[in-house]
Design a protein around this motif. Structure first.
Motif, PDB file in Angstrom:
ATOM      1  N   PHE A  19       7.191 -14.207 -53.706  1.00  0.00           N
ATOM      2  CA  PHE A  19       6.785 -14.427 -55.093  1.00  0.00           C
ATOM      3  C   PHE A  19       5.759 -15.549 -55.120  1.00  0.00           C
ATOM      4  O   PHE A  19       6.050 -16.680 -54.751  1.00  0.00           O
ATOM      5  N   LEU A  20       4.544 -15.238 -55.573  1.00  0.00           N
ATOM      6  CA  LEU A  20       3.492 -16.259 -55.669  1.00  0.00           C
ATOM      7  C   LEU A  20       3.407 -16.725 -57.110  1.00  0.00           C
ATOM      8  O   LEU A  20       3.144 -15.935 -58.014  1.00  0.00           O
ATOM      9  N   PHE A  21       3.627 -18.035 -57.324  1.00  0.00           N
ATOM     10  CA  PHE A  21       3.613 -18.578 -58.676  1.00  0.00           C
ATOM     11  C   PHE A  21       2.193 -18.922 -59.114  1.00  0.00           C
ATOM     12  O   PHE A  21       1.302 -19.114 -58.294  1.00  0.00           O
ATOM     13  N   GLN A  22       2.048 -19.009 -60.433  1.00  0.00           N
ATOM     14  CA  GLN A  22       0.769 -19.392 -61.011  1.00  0.00           C
ATOM     15  C   GLN A  22       0.320 -20.745 -60.473  1.00  0.00           C
ATOM     16  O   GLN A  22      -0.837 -20.974 -60.210  1.00  0.00           O
ATOM     17  N   ASN A  23       1.280 -21.659 -60.362  1.00  0.00           N
ATOM     18  CA  ASN A  23       0.968 -23.008 -59.942  1.00  0.00           C
ATOM     19  C   ASN A  23       1.455 -23.233 -58.513  1.00  0.00           C
ATOM     20  O   ASN A  23       2.637 -23.369 -58.272  1.00  0.00           O
ATOM     21  N   PRO A  24       0.525 -23.282 -57.526  1.00  0.00           N
ATOM     22  CA  PRO A  24       0.952 -23.376 -56.130  1.00  0.00           C
ATOM     23  C   PRO A  24       1.662 -24.695 -55.829  1.00  0.00           C
ATOM     24  O   PRO A  24       2.445 -24.773 -54.887  1.00  0.00           O
ATOM     25  N   ASP A  25       1.405 -25.726 -56.642  1.00  0.00           N
ATOM     26  CA  ASP A  25       1.960 -27.038 -56.335  1.00  0.00           C
ATOM     27  C   ASP A  25       3.477 -27.073 -56.362  1.00  0.00           C
ATOM     28  O   ASP A  25       4.098 -27.944 -55.783  1.00  0.00           O
ATOM     29  N   ARG A  26       4.059 -26.134 -57.065  1.00  0.00           N
ATOM     30  CA  ARG A  26       5.515 -26.129 -57.117  1.00  0.00           C
ATOM     31  C   ARG A  26       6.100 -25.540 -55.841  1.00  0.00           C
ATOM     32  O   ARG A  26       7.262 -25.744 -55.527  1.00  0.00           O
ATOM     33  N   GLN A  27       5.279 -24.776 -55.132  1.00  0.00           N
ATOM     34  CA  GLN A  27       5.765 -24.128 -53.926  1.00  0.00           C
ATOM     35  C   GLN A  27       5.612 -25.038 -52.708  1.00  0.00           C
ATOM     36  O   GLN A  27       6.381 -24.974 -51.777  1.00  0.00           O
ATOM     37  N   ILE A  75      12.256 -26.110 -58.617  1.00  0.00           N
ATOM     38  CA  ILE A  75      13.475 -25.552 -58.013  1.00  0.00           C
ATOM     39  C   ILE A  75      13.387 -24.025 -57.963  1.00  0.00           C
ATOM     40  O   ILE A  75      13.742 -23.399 -56.959  1.00  0.00           O
ATOM     41  N   GLU A  76      12.852 -23.446 -59.030  1.00  0.00           N
ATOM     42  CA  GLU A  76      12.703 -21.983 -59.071  1.00  0.00           C
ATOM     43  C   GLU A  76      11.762 -21.510 -57.958  1.00  0.00           C
ATOM     44  O   GLU A  76      12.048 -20.552 -57.243  1.00  0.00           O
ATOM     45  N   ALA A  77      10.633 -22.231 -57.804  1.00  0.00           N
ATOM     46  CA  ALA A  77       9.662 -21.849 -56.782  1.00  0.00           C
ATOM     47  C   ALA A  77      10.269 -21.964 -55.392  1.00  0.00           C
ATOM     48  O   ALA A  77      10.003 -21.135 -54.519  1.00  0.00           O
TER      49      ALA A  77
END
Lengths: 277, 269, 252
Positions: free
Chosen positions: B80-88, C168-170
């Motif tokens: 799952f690739l999020f809109q905001n990469p910084d959270r990953q 946390i979700e990411a």
């Protein structure tokens, strides 16, 4: 009027110039779109106009930026703010209050607007942003598009001569993005407000802006009326700026049209009908 | 294969819920989810990945309900690739960042290094750099690379191009396209209709938490009656083609439109 | 979505009170909770908190906080009970020793914590942040800079909480098992995520400061606020009530 001469700027901790020798004049009543790939210096340019560069973002500053006759380096940030209204990139962090009303009141009170004028000016700004119905709402309960319009209304209430926005539609869907640009056009056309907007969506700029400035690696590559700039679509693509499809189509069939450029779908329809007649 | 069976999700606050979703994403498909802000696109994507649990109905991945699968099991199957990469991103170097996802899923140490090296080679990253020193576009590519290292069968992208310039956007989507051609299933939430037209084979249109349209990309964009209800404006050339329907055959790309114009012009001359 | 610290618009008696009265009342309840050692009195204070919640139309929110506090309370209670070793022994097994004093100290701590936390939440539920900073500046002569810092900190709590749950979700999406039952392991998983949270927070705070300054923050004085606050009879009644409450706290 904004006059930028020989502007170069390097952030204190950087190893290259964020802006290099920028020459740009924005006349009163202009609607200027700034576009360019990441790291082109778009935000730095906007910050130079509102004074955050060099007042709050330190570094080596060369050249001059004059806004409505004031030299930005010599003028206090808040004095510049009386003329230039700025909407920064991150809408969440630029909110200073918890409710819509307080958000608008903040700037008006700070700049000492007479108390009996505050109410009408709030109503006017909310009306202009199309959000009169949001009065009394808690900001935490608003959608992204609503928040962006509150941020714009809070600036409009201050009645700046120049409105500067840094990617106001970054996280918004196409329909809401259009609404934001319609507000900007209204301000520009009806009140003669000068609008300078950084935007990645070239389709919006093609439809709403009067002039375009294309930045790349800190340099001003092209500046001019929208159609003139779009004519150089080949060079734009080299820089990494995507052209609207109708512009690409215009270029593909330029042998049939005599080099005319359609910037919007409506213009493209007229152009094709002319070709087929 | 991903299956939605009568899936509803209700929040107490009433925000971005979805109602009675029924659709299937077969293996190897490239599906785009479109619609206005708040239509429930991201909610649907997160349901698909098991990050949200339906209040009724069920989401099945290869026949197993997302609620019955473990976190690591889901992570192995779906990236799952999020809109905001910084959270990953959370590790001090690019190399550690890429290894982290593999370690989490219990890939043996001996296997981690060659797999990380292969991805590093492929994406041409400097392994010792800090992820936070990269540009936004590079961080998005790194987040994608760390997903790819795991080799999931399905990739879900939530507005992967937000905040990226055109070139970065093409770099990310070009990579996704190559994966799709190699057999990966792709689901992409996207606001840019030109990109949807270029990349997606099928489109799901969401409006107010409901699935309004589901069909082949070009056909959906020609549904001028339903699309306005979802505040979706079709791609430019499709719109132009609709307006010129009285004089030109349908065209959706610049090349097709050019050919149509030249063809018509030729007939006249 | 409204968080547990957000203002809830309304027109209840509490909403209409002067912000200063509400500030004094809520701090007064806290003070009373800290000066009294009497368990019954602490229970009365909690009942009063809940009654005020009903009066302000924010009962549901108070309940949510109460249930949130419950977990922490159980933990703190057990800790006190196990660590206090003086007083009459009720139960003993090896080094485990439960005394009457332990039970009493534990109960007092938990009730005090609850009685003192609820009024602060209640204050924020029925008072706009701008009014809070307004009275601090106008009436209590707190420099605006500090009042603004305080209200901004409160405003940013839900923003950071949302950012944290996003992170946390990411991480869950990558396979980090936050749903583990082991609390020590869970804390071990969450701690490294403070790095991305810190980085994004510093950026947000920078931008926030710039935005405030561009809207004339530095020009603001005590006179800037257009709203003026005046006491009505109800305010005096509540203030007298607060004084009596603290007095009662000292007596019991």
């Amino acid at each position: 009027m904004i006059e930028i001469h020989g502007l170069s700027f390097r952030y204190a901790d950087a190893d290259r110039d964020a802006l290099q020798n920028i020459e740009l004049t924005v006349p009163d009543g202009d609607f200027l779109g700034i576009i360019g790939p990441s790291g082109a210096g778009k935000t730095t340019l906007v910050h130079s106009i509102c004074g955050l560069v060099p007042h709050r973002r330190g570094g080596d500053f060369y050249g001059s930026v004059t806004v409505d006759g004031m030299d930005t380096v010599e003028t206090e940030l808040t004095d510049l703010a009386r003329v230039v209204g700025t909407v920064l990139q991150d809408v969440d962090s630029q909110m200073v209050a918890a409710s819509v009303d307080d958000e608008l009141r903040f700037g008006l009170e700070n700049f000492g607007v007479p108390k009996d004028e505050i109410e009408p000016r709030m109503a006017e700004a909310l009306g202009a942003a199309g959000i009169s119905d949001l009065r009394g709402r808690v900001i935490g309960s608003l959608s992204g598009g609503q928040k962006q319009r509150v941020a714009i209304a809070a600036i409009l209430a201050l009645r700046p001569k120049i409105l500067v926005l840094d990617e106001p539609t970054g996280e918004l869907d196409p329909a809401v993005s259009e609404q934001i640009f319609r507000i900007l056009r209204e301000m520009n056309e009806r009140y003669g407000m000068t609008v300078v907007v950084v935007e990645q969506k070239i389709m919006l700029l093609s439809s709403y802006a009067k002039r375009l400035a294309v930045l790349n690696g800190g340099r001003l590559e092209i500046a001019g009326p929208v159609r003139e700039v779009l004519k150089e679509s080949g060079r734009l693509e080299e820089i990494g700026v995507n052209c609207p499809r109708v512009v690409t189509l215009s270029r593909h069939i330029r042998d049939l049209t005599g080099g005319k450029i359609a910037a919007t779908v409506e213009e493209a329809e007229a152009l094709v009908r002319e070709v087929l007649r | 294969m991903i299956e939605f069976r009568n899936v509803s999700l209700q929040y107490n606050s009433g925000a971005a819920a979805v109602h009675d979703l029924n659709f299937t994403v077969p293996d190897g498909a490239f599906v785009a989810i479109i619609g206005a802000n708040g239509a429930g696109k991201t909610t649907a994507a997160k349901l698909m990945r098991g990050l949200l649990k339906p209040t009724s109905g069920e989401v099945l991945i290869d026949g197993a309900a997302t609620t019955s699968l473990r976190t690591s099991e889901l992570a192995k199957r779906i990236g799952f690739l999020f809109q905001n990469p910084d959270r990953q991103l959370c590790k001090p170097t690019v190399r550690e960042e890429l290894a982290f996802g593999l370690e989490l899923l219990g890939v043996p140490d001996a296997e981690v290094k060659p797999r990380v090296d292969a991805v590093l080679e492929d994406f041409r990253f400097d392994p010792e750099r800090s992820p936070f020193a990269l540009s936004r576009g590079e961080r998005q590519r790194l987040a994608l690379a760390s997903l790819i290292a795991v080799e999931p069968k399905t990739l879900i992208l939530d507005e992967p191009t937000t905040g990226l310039d055109y070139r970065e956007c093409m770099a990310v989507l070009g990579r996704v396209k190559a994966l799709h051609e190699a057999g990966t299933t792709v689901v992409m939430v996207c606001h840019d209709m030109e990109l949807v037209l270029d990349f997606a084979e099928r489109v799901l249109v969401f409006s107010a938490g409901q699935l309004l349209l589901d069909g082949e990309t070009r056909k959906v964009f020609r549904d001028t009656e339903t699309l306005p209800k979802a505040s979706v404006l079709p791609p430019q050339i499709t719109r132009l083609s609709e307006r010129l329907a009285d004089v030109l055959p349908p065209a959706d790309t610049v090349e097709e439109m050019e050919a149509a114009i030249r063809g018509r012009k030729g007939e006249k001359a | 979505m409204t968080g547990f610290l957000d203002y809830v618009p309304g027109s209840s008696v509490l909403h209409r009170l002067d912000p200063l009265t509400k500030l004094v009342l809520s701090l007064g309840i806290c003070v009373a909770a800290f000066v009294s050692d009497d368990l019954i009195f602490l229970l009365v204070l909690i009942a009063l908190d809940i009654l005020l919640g009903v009066l302000g139309g924010v009962f549901q929110k108070a309940l949510r906080l109460l249930s949130g506090l419950l977990k922490l309370s159980v933990f703190l209670f057990l800790l006190q009970v196990l660590f206090v070793r003086s007083g009459t022994v009720l139960f003993e097994l090896g080094i485990l020793k439960i005394t009457l004093d332990g039970l009493f100290v534990g109960a007092r701590l938990v009730l005090r914590l609850t009685a003192a936390t609820l009024p602060l939440q209640l204050l924020l539920s029925v008072t706009q942040l701008s009014d809070l900073s307004g009275v601090l500046v106008q009436r209590l002569f707190v420099p605006y800079k500090y009042a603004f810092t305080l209200t901004t900190a409160i405003r940013f709590i839900p923003v950071f909480a949302a950012e944290m749950s996003g992170i946390i979700e990411a991480q869950t999406a990558r396979g980090v098992e936050f749903d583990t039952k082991n609390p020590v392991k869970k804390i071990g998983l969450i701690l490294p995520l403070c790095v991305p949270l810190l980085i994004s927070s510093v950026g947000k705070i920078h931008e926030s400061a710039a935005a405030a300054e561009l809207r004339g923050f530095t020009l603001r004085t005590r006179e800037s606020q257009s709203k003026r606050y005046v006491f009505v009879p109800a305010d005096y009644a509540f203030l007298i009530f607060t004084v009596l409450l603290i007095a009662a706290g000292i007596l019991f």
